[in-house]
Write an enzyme that holds these catalytic residues in place. Structure first.
Site, PDB file in Angstrom:
ATOM      1  CG  HIS A 103       2.228  -3.399   4.947  1.00  0.00           C
ATOM      2  ND1 HIS A 103       2.581  -4.332   4.018  1.00  0.00           N
ATOM      3  CD2 HIS A 103       3.490  -3.506   5.295  1.00  0.00           C
ATOM      4  CE1 HIS A 103       3.924  -3.662   3.995  1.00  0.00           C
ATOM      5  NE2 HIS A 103       4.272  -3.334   4.547  1.00  0.00           N
ATOM      6  CG  MET A 141       7.558  -5.777   1.772  1.00  0.00           C
ATOM      7  SD  MET A 141       6.621  -5.964   1.699  1.00  0.00           S
ATOM      8  CE  MET A 141       5.979  -5.073   0.079  1.00  0.00           C
ATOM      9  CB  SER A 169      -3.925  -6.611  -0.976  1.00  0.00           C
ATOM     10  OG  SER A 169      -3.604  -5.305  -0.866  1.00  0.00           O
ATOM     11  CG  MET A 198       0.784   2.508   0.001  1.00  0.00           C
ATOM     12  SD  MET A 198       0.912   1.867  -1.694  1.00  0.00           S
ATOM     13  CE  MET A 198       0.712   0.065  -1.681  1.00  0.00           C
ATOM     14  CG  MET A 243       4.136   0.491   3.150  1.00  0.00           C
ATOM     15  SD  MET A 243       3.658  -0.838   1.466  1.00  0.00           S
ATOM     16  CE  MET A 243       1.944  -0.914   1.242  1.00  0.00           C
ATOM     17  CG  ASP A 262      -0.632  -3.327   0.759  1.00  0.00           C
ATOM     18  OD1 ASP A 262      -0.278  -3.604   1.744  1.00  0.00           O
ATOM     19  OD2 ASP A 262      -1.414  -4.159  -0.083  1.00  0.00           O
ATOM     20  CG  HIS A 299      -2.599  -7.106   3.907  1.00  0.00           C
ATOM     21  ND1 HIS A 299      -1.965  -7.327   4.579  1.00  0.00           N
ATOM     22  CD2 HIS A 299      -1.534  -5.884   2.846  1.00  0.00           C
ATOM     23  CE1 HIS A 299      -0.545  -6.945   4.628  1.00  0.00           C
ATOM     24  NE2 HIS A 299      -0.504  -5.810   2.967  1.00  0.00           N
ATOM     25  CG  ASP A 301       2.358  -7.075   0.955  1.00  0.00           C
ATOM     26  OD1 ASP A 301       1.853  -7.564  -0.609  1.00  0.00           O
ATOM     27  OD2 ASP A 301       2.540  -6.418   1.604  1.00  0.00           O
ATOM     28  N   GLY A 359       4.664  -0.015  -3.094  1.00  0.00           N
ATOM     29  CA  GLY A 359       4.409   1.146  -3.617  1.00  0.00           C
ATOM     30  C   GLY A 359       3.501   0.830  -4.026  1.00  0.00           C
ATOM     31  CG  PHE A 360       3.208   1.431  -7.977  1.00  0.00           C
ATOM     32  CD1 PHE A 360       1.551   2.259  -7.520  1.00  0.00           C
ATOM     33  CD2 PHE A 360       4.235   2.208  -7.861  1.00  0.00           C
ATOM     34  CE1 PHE A 360       2.408   3.823  -7.989  1.00  0.00           C
ATOM     35  CE2 PHE A 360       4.300   3.332  -7.336  1.00  0.00           C
ATOM     36  CZ  PHE A 360       3.278   4.357  -7.346  1.00  0.00           C
TER      37      PHE A 360
END
Length: 230
Positions: free
Chosen positions: A70, A141, A12, A41, A72, A39, A37, A177, A146-147
């Site tokens: 991904h 998940m 990631s 957000m 989110m 992420d 990957h 993940d 989120g973090f």
């Protein structure tokens, strides 16, 4: 993308050097990762803000293999085309992000990207049974989204095992993940996962100037997972 259940390591870039994303992507691929990957957000669906389609488009030219995006975010449907246009090979949306996940998966598949479905730790797998004909990947998940850097949630291993049984011999990846390390990778690999997203566990100890630790970390996670894979 040719389907295989062989272990795939997907670092990631949330744990990469934000000032050197292109070089970081090139470094982790050179050091043996399988997917990159990303992420995404939005500060709404999850309590953090990261990247948008323009970032994905910028790093795409530095990625030779699979770019795994991904999302989110909520709402998600209105952004699918933009992320597909940015070069995403896989686009994953959360079951919890909207009221019409089947429609969301249809929209992803319409772009010719592979469609992923993500499940938060508190979400069961019953609804997945009605979506198996729409997905190429299910992302479990193993932390709350989120973090990065959170502790692995052990209870999710049983979810992975049940999901593996539900999927059967269908060509659907199970992605993990959150909190993937040399210690936790064997647990999820033995339960049936084949795509392991790892952030800090891959990037720790290395840099663009000294990427060798990236390779050592990737090899260690892969070896631990492959040794446990059924």
């Amino acid at each position: 993308m040719t389907f295989t259940r062989a272990i795939k390591i997907a670092p990631s870039i949330l744990s990469a050097d934000f000032a050197n994303f292109g070089a970081e992507c090139e470094a982790i691929e050179a050091q043996g990762c399988d997917w990159v990957h990303v992420d995404v957000m939005d500060g709404h669906f999850v309590p953090n803000i990261t990247f948008g389609p323009s970032t994905c488009a910028a790093i795409r030219k530095h990625i030779k293999g699979v770019m795994d995006v991904h999302l989110m975010i909520a709402p998600v449907d209105s952004y699918i085309d933009a992320f597909a246009a940015s070069g995403a090979d896989v686009i994953t949306a959360h079951l919890e992000a909207g009221p019409h996940i089947h429609r969301t998966l249809q929209a992803i598949r319409a772009t010719d990207a592979k469609a992923g479905l993500a499940l938060n730790p508190g979400t069961g797998i019953d609804a997945v049974a009605h979506l198996l004909d729409m997905v190429d990947l299910v992302c479990v998940m193993t932390v709350n989204p989120g973090f990065g850097g959170q502790k692995f949630i052990q209870s999710q291993v049983d979810k992975v095992r049940a999901l593996r049984a539900m999927i059967g011999d269908r060509p659907i990846h199970i992605e993990i993940d959150g909190g993937v390390t040399v210690e936790t990778a064997p647990l999820v690999a033995a339960a049936g996962a084949d795509v392991l997203v790892a952030g800090s566990a891959v990037f720790k100890g290395g840099s663009v100037a000294n990427p060798a630790p990236y390779g050592a970390n990737i090899r260690a996670i892969r070896a631990a997972a492959e040794a446990a894979q059924g």
